[in-house]
Design a protein around this motif. Structure first.
Motif, PDB file in Angstrom:
ATOM      1  N   UNK A   1       0.834  -1.114   0.008  1.00  0.00           N
ATOM      2  CA  UNK A   1       0.016   0.038  -0.054  1.00  0.00           C
ATOM      3  C   UNK A   1       0.827   1.289   0.038  1.00  0.00           C
ATOM      4  N   UNK A   2       2.147   1.174   0.405  1.00  0.00           N
ATOM      5  CA  UNK A   2       2.772   2.481   0.445  1.00  0.00           C
ATOM      6  C   UNK A   2       4.028   2.758  -0.719  1.00  0.00           C
ATOM      7  N   UNK A   3       3.872   1.555  -1.473  1.00  0.00           N
ATOM      8  CA  UNK A   3       4.605   1.606  -2.654  1.00  0.00           C
ATOM      9  C   UNK A   3       4.455   2.605  -3.577  1.00  0.00           C
ATOM     10  N   UNK A   4       5.457   3.496  -3.937  1.00  0.00           N
ATOM     11  CA  UNK A   4       5.129   4.694  -5.134  1.00  0.00           C
ATOM     12  C   UNK A   4       4.934   3.916  -6.470  1.00  0.00           C
ATOM     13  N   UNK A   5       5.039   2.526  -6.703  1.00  0.00           N
ATOM     14  CA  UNK A   5       5.030   2.074  -8.067  1.00  0.00           C
ATOM     15  C   UNK A   5       3.725   1.226  -7.755  1.00  0.00           C
ATOM     16  N   UNK A   6       3.032   1.050  -8.967  1.00  0.00           N
ATOM     17  CA  UNK A   6       1.822   0.452  -9.071  1.00  0.00           C
ATOM     18  C   UNK A   6       2.216  -1.218  -8.721  1.00  0.00           C
ATOM     19  N   UNK A   7       1.191  -1.742  -8.164  1.00  0.00           N
ATOM     20  CA  UNK A   7       1.496  -3.324  -7.346  1.00  0.00           C
ATOM     21  C   UNK A   7      -0.043  -3.793  -7.857  1.00  0.00           C
ATOM     22  N   UNK A   8       0.230  -4.949  -8.437  1.00  0.00           N
ATOM     23  CA  UNK A   8      -1.036  -5.895  -8.365  1.00  0.00           C
ATOM     24  C   UNK A   8      -0.679  -7.358  -8.510  1.00  0.00           C
ATOM     25  N   UNK A   9      -1.494  -8.351  -8.117  1.00  0.00           N
ATOM     26  CA  UNK A   9      -1.411  -9.595  -8.177  1.00  0.00           C
ATOM     27  C   UNK A   9      -2.222  -9.936  -9.021  1.00  0.00           C
ATOM     28  N   UNK A  10      -1.813 -10.940 -10.044  1.00  0.00           N
ATOM     29  CA  UNK A  10      -2.628 -11.479 -11.220  1.00  0.00           C
ATOM     30  C   UNK A  10      -2.653 -12.958 -11.184  1.00  0.00           C
ATOM     31  N   UNK A  11      -3.919 -13.657 -11.521  1.00  0.00           N
ATOM     32  CA  UNK A  11      -3.910 -15.085 -11.631  1.00  0.00           C
ATOM     33  C   UNK A  11      -3.155 -15.358 -12.973  1.00  0.00           C
ATOM     34  N   UNK A  12      -2.654 -16.696 -12.990  1.00  0.00           N
ATOM     35  CA  UNK A  12      -2.028 -17.120 -14.285  1.00  0.00           C
ATOM     36  C   UNK A  12      -2.888 -17.592 -15.578  1.00  0.00           C
ATOM     37  N   UNK A  13      -4.027 -17.936 -15.073  1.00  0.00           N
ATOM     38  CA  UNK A  13      -4.746 -18.581 -16.407  1.00  0.00           C
ATOM     39  C   UNK A  13      -5.304 -17.658 -17.527  1.00  0.00           C
ATOM     40  N   UNK A  14      -5.949 -16.488 -16.943  1.00  0.00           N
ATOM     41  CA  UNK A  14      -6.354 -15.530 -17.859  1.00  0.00           C
ATOM     42  C   UNK A  14      -5.867 -14.072 -17.529  1.00  0.00           C
ATOM     43  N   UNK A  15      -4.862 -14.014 -16.659  1.00  0.00           N
ATOM     44  CA  UNK A  15      -4.169 -12.620 -16.403  1.00  0.00           C
ATOM     45  C   UNK A  15      -5.249 -11.866 -15.450  1.00  0.00           C
ATOM     46  N   UNK A  16      -6.107 -12.372 -14.871  1.00  0.00           N
ATOM     47  CA  UNK A  16      -7.158 -11.646 -14.046  1.00  0.00           C
ATOM     48  C   UNK A  16      -6.621 -11.058 -12.861  1.00  0.00           C
ATOM     49  N   UNK A  17      -6.844  -9.958 -12.593  1.00  0.00           N
ATOM     50  CA  UNK A  17      -6.222  -8.827 -11.581  1.00  0.00           C
ATOM     51  C   UNK A  17      -6.856  -9.206 -10.487  1.00  0.00           C
TER      52      UNK A  17
ATOM     53  N   UNK B   1      -5.099  -7.823 -19.791  1.00  0.00           N
ATOM     54  CA  UNK B   1      -5.272  -7.251 -21.409  1.00  0.00           C
ATOM     55  C   UNK B   1      -6.150  -6.482 -21.583  1.00  0.00           C
ATOM     56  N   UNK B   2      -7.018  -6.133 -20.613  1.00  0.00           N
ATOM     57  CA  UNK B   2      -8.053  -5.200 -20.640  1.00  0.00           C
ATOM     58  C   UNK B   2      -7.460  -3.672 -20.746  1.00  0.00           C
ATOM     59  N   UNK B   3      -6.242  -3.744 -20.074  1.00  0.00           N
ATOM     60  CA  UNK B   3      -5.395  -2.528 -19.852  1.00  0.00           C
ATOM     61  C   UNK B   3      -4.390  -2.417 -20.887  1.00  0.00           C
ATOM     62  N   UNK B   4      -3.770  -3.443 -21.358  1.00  0.00           N
ATOM     63  CA  UNK B   4      -2.831  -3.360 -21.908  1.00  0.00           C
ATOM     64  C   UNK B   4      -2.964  -3.144 -23.670  1.00  0.00           C
ATOM     65  N   UNK B   5      -2.318  -2.043 -24.103  1.00  0.00           N
ATOM     66  CA  UNK B   5      -2.569  -1.742 -25.489  1.00  0.00           C
ATOM     67  C   UNK B   5      -1.437  -2.150 -26.381  1.00  0.00           C
ATOM     68  N   UNK B   6      -0.346  -2.872 -25.720  1.00  0.00           N
ATOM     69  CA  UNK B   6       0.749  -3.278 -26.930  1.00  0.00           C
ATOM     70  C   UNK B   6       0.549  -4.418 -27.370  1.00  0.00           C
ATOM     71  N   UNK B   7       0.067  -5.488 -26.366  1.00  0.00           N
ATOM     72  CA  UNK B   7      -0.127  -6.730 -26.442  1.00  0.00           C
ATOM     73  C   UNK B   7      -1.548  -7.022 -26.941  1.00  0.00           C
TER      74      UNK B   7
END
Length: 182
Positions: A47-63, A87-93
């Protein structure tokens, strides 16, 4: 230590039994305290990281989990992000490329790469992503993303200035050569 009625405990046996019981209880308590402290520490870091942090499941990339920084950078509410795949956020891949990238990270164990995410307001966010595969009983990716949008824009502007400078130098040389018959 199970005993029958015919067995009697000697004083040393009784002391050993009590110490084993007390020692086991103390170890359980220490383990519970350490686990609780580790969880609080991990939550505080996240919660205090200045970087974005997320945990993602491997099957579908669900956040699965995000920190406030990720919400702030993307403009999405936490509940909205938790209904999304990366993949809902990423515009490169494309989603297919993201699935292949996930497989690459599963094999390598981690990765560091550049990408762009689309924010809720449509703005594009240049991101440097570091992800690590955690193959525990609940497998997931631990992801950190740093906003490098300003850095990318500064590099683009610097490249444009350099291009203009080289173009100007070429024109100057042509003009100079034409003026002095060179």
């Amino acid at each position: 230590m199970l005993m029958t009625r015919s067995e009697t405990l000697t004083h040393p046996d009784l002391v050993e039994l009590c110490l084993n019981q007390i020692g086991g209880a103390m170890l359980r308590r220490i383990s519970e305290d350490n686990l609780s402290q580790s969880r609080r520490l991990a939550a505080t870091i996240m919660e205090t990281s200045i970087d974005a942090f997320w945990i993602m499941e491997p099957a579908e990339g669900r956040i699965l989990t995000v920190n406030d920084t990720f919400c702030h950078l993307t403009g999405y509410e936490r509940a909205e992000l938790l209904r999304m795949c990366i993949s809902d956020l990423d515009v490169v891949e494309t989603p297919e490329e993201t699935a292949a990238h996930i497989q690459k990270v599963l094999t390598a164990g981690s990765d560091r790469f550049l990408t762009r995410h689309r924010c809720k307001d449509g703005a594009l966010l240049d991101m440097e992503i570091t992800t690590t595969w955690m193959a525990d009983e609940k497998p997931c990716f631990i992801c950190f993303g740093r906003d490098i949008t300003e850095q990318v824009e500064a590099e683009r502007q610097q490249a444009e200035i350099l291009r203009q400078l080289e173009e100007s130098e070429s024109r100057f040389k042509l003009l100079h050569n034409a003026s002095f018959g060179g």
